[in-house]
Design an enzyme around this catalytic site. Structure first.
Site, PDB file in Angstrom:
ATOM      1  N   LYS A   1      26.979 -24.861  -0.917  1.00 55.71           N
ATOM      2  CA  LYS A   1      27.638 -23.668  -1.472  1.00 55.71           C
ATOM      3  C   LYS A   1      26.915 -23.215  -2.732  1.00 55.71           C
ATOM      4  CE  LYS A   1      30.862 -26.625  -4.020  1.00 55.71           C
ATOM      5  NZ  LYS A   1      32.175 -27.288  -3.970  1.00 55.71           N
TER       6      LYS A   1
ATOM      7  N   TYR B   1      18.810 -17.593 -35.193  1.00 58.00           N
ATOM      8  CA  TYR B   1      20.051 -16.897 -35.548  1.00 58.00           C
ATOM      9  C   TYR B   1      20.957 -17.782 -36.391  1.00 58.00           C
ATOM     10  CZ  TYR B   1      19.217 -13.011 -32.327  1.00 58.00           C
ATOM     11  OH  TYR B   1      18.710 -11.912 -31.698  1.00 58.00           O
TER      12      TYR B   1
HETATM   13  C1  LIG Z   1      31.988 -28.680  -3.881  1.00 63.29           C
HETATM   14  C2  LIG Z   1      32.723 -29.526  -2.939  1.00 63.29           C
HETATM   15  C3  LIG Z   1      32.163 -30.722  -2.469  1.00 63.29           C
HETATM   16  C4  LIG Z   1      30.900 -31.305  -3.042  1.00 63.29           C
HETATM   17  O1  LIG Z   1      31.220 -31.894  -4.292  1.00 63.29           O
HETATM   18  P1  LIG Z   1      30.146 -32.718  -5.151  1.00 63.29           P
HETATM   19  O2  LIG Z   1      30.948 -33.315  -6.240  1.00 63.29           O
HETATM   20  O3  LIG Z   1      29.149 -31.728  -5.632  1.00 63.29           O
HETATM   21  O4  LIG Z   1      29.544 -33.722  -4.239  1.00 63.29           O
HETATM   22  C5  LIG Z   1      32.835 -31.412  -1.470  1.00 63.29           C
HETATM   23  N1  LIG Z   1      34.016 -30.955  -0.987  1.00 63.29           N
HETATM   24  C6  LIG Z   1      34.585 -29.822  -1.438  1.00 63.29           C
HETATM   25  C7  LIG Z   1      35.891 -29.400  -0.877  1.00 63.29           C
HETATM   26  C8  LIG Z   1      33.979 -29.077  -2.439  1.00 63.29           C
HETATM   27  O5  LIG Z   1      34.565 -27.978  -2.899  1.00 63.29           O
END
Ligand SMILES: *Cc1c(COP(=O)(O)O)cnc(C)c1O
Length: 400
Positions: free
Chosen positions: A50, A270
């Site tokens: 994702k 800054y």
């Molecule tokens: C993002 C996500 C994962 C992966 O999580 P990580 O901690 O990056 O391994 C797995 N399951 C769901 C439902 C998620 O939203």
């Protein structure tokens, strides 16, 4: 790079003009996936890609993992699933956010499996499947204690008791998600496991999935049939309290724009938050918070951060505040003349991992990766690092 063929890399600026070079080691991602695949067997290891594979490029990352044997992928949005389907026609793709009303048909047509997380999504999928000759598959998400997405025990019981509804839904996976898996001693882990085991009793014949990266390291009894690693694939430490078993994936090298001699008590950046304490040399490099080099990482003189440079063995502290497009670094330790205009200093790499940066910036490695900007020259390699990029026009923007 045989598995990638020759493809244009999105968001890649020609190397001669880029302010920074982002190198993504696909070999390390594959090795990290294999580590977890071997850990969880006979359960299946999927890959969570994702948010553009946490900013690293969902298409090249998924293609490399697919070539290594990964058959199941998770994305959050339908749009991400559609893009992945274009290049991987035969893999299983789950959509973590499930469906919005009216999107069921496109999911089914592209064989995207929605993860349904509430009775409204369940009703939408049921109604759609009633119009089909045979029901298209879905996954069902249950809340085991995180109170974010998923149906509760009463809803799980309703689904169990309504055989027609369940058959019309055609669930091929039931899943839940840990809230505190990165804290193995947290009591919520045991509570969640217990609730999920109750819910699973309702659906004894449907494969189950619970563990994300840190969950995988909680032990074999939470691997069930399928695990869902994300951050660990990309080199983040799945056990923040222990040393990191994963290979580093990302190197981010920022180009030097200016080198100058500095003397006490010159003020840097800054807010004049950093004051030079002794004569030295400073490099101003082309990376800032607009590139995802978070402003909170810098934060003035109290917390200078250490960065390794391209030369490998010098400490290069970050000094002063991080600007939108620029950062300033103390290169006094590097012998004069060794660094010049256009040379690079690694701001993510061996000396400053994504976990180090997250700690410095009071965030998590997930945010470091997903905030990476779009102004880099991007390079995809298999490990080990092949050395400096050339600047031939054919190599710009292209993996070959
Ligand atoms: C993002 C996500 C994962 C992966 O999580 P990580 O901690 O990056 O391994 C797995 N399951 C769901 C439902 C998620 O939203």
């Amino acid at each position: 790079m045989s598995s990638l063929g020759t493809v244009a890399i999105p968001n890649s600026v020609p190397v001669s003009r880029a302010g920074a070079i982002l190198t993504i080691d696909l070999g390390a991602i594959v090795d990290n996936w294999k580590t977890m695949r071997d850990m969880v067997a006979p359960a299946e290891a999927s890959a969570v890609v994702k948010a553009d594979a946490y900013g690293l490029g969902a298409i090249p990352v998924s293609q490399a993992l697919h070539a290594a044997g990964c058959k199941t992928f998770f994305v959050a949005h339908i749009e991400e699933g559609l893009a992945l389907r274009q290049v991987l026609p035969d893999v299983r793709i789950f959509i973590l956010h499930g469906t919005f009303p009216g999107t069921e048909a496109i999911c089914a047509a592209q064989k995207l499996v929605p993860v349904l997380s509430g009775m409204a999504q369940v009703q939408g999928w049921t109604a759609f499947n009633q119009t089909q000759d045979s029901p298209d598959p879905c996954a069902l998400q249950f809340d085991s204690g995180m109170t974010r997405l998923g149906m509760n025990q009463a809803e799980a019981d309703r689904l169990r008791d309504d055989g027609i509804l369940l058959a019309t839904l055609n669930p091929i996976l039931i899943m839940s998600h840990f809230a505190c898996a990165d804290e193995p001693e947290h009591p919520l882990n045991a509570e969640q496991i217990e609730r999920f085991s109750q819910i699973r009793k309702n659906f004894p014949d449907i494969p189950a999935s619970f563990a994300q990266s840190p969950g995988i390291f909680l032990g074999a009894d939470v691997h069930y049939d399928l695990v869902r690693p994300g951050i660990a694939l990309y080199g983040g430490n799945p056990q923040p309290h222990l040393s990191n078993p994963m290979k580093q994936v990302v190197t981010l090298s920022a180009k030097i724009i200016q080198i100058q001699d500095v003397d006490a008590p010159q003020k840097v950046g800054y807010g004049a938050s950093y004051i030079v304490s002794k004569p030295g040399r400073q490099a101003t490099v082309s990376i800032g918070y607009a590139d995802g080099f978070l402003r909170s990482i810098g934060n003035g003189s109290e917390r200078p951060c250490m960065y390794g440079c391209a030369l490998g063995k010098y400490k290069i502290p970050l000094v002063g505040r991080i600007s939108m497009d620029l950062s300033t670094m103390d290169i006094s330790e590097v012998p004069e003349g060794q660094l010049q205009l256009g040379d690079t200093i690694d701001v993510i790499g061996e000396f400053a991992t994504i976990d180090d940066l997250a700690n410095a910036g009071q965030t998590i490695p997930y945010e470091i990766l997903t905030r990476l900007g779009s102004r880099f020259h991007r390079v995809y390699i298999n490990s080990p690092h092949p050395g400096p990029e050339t600047d031939s026009p054919n190599k710009d923007n292209v993996v070959s």
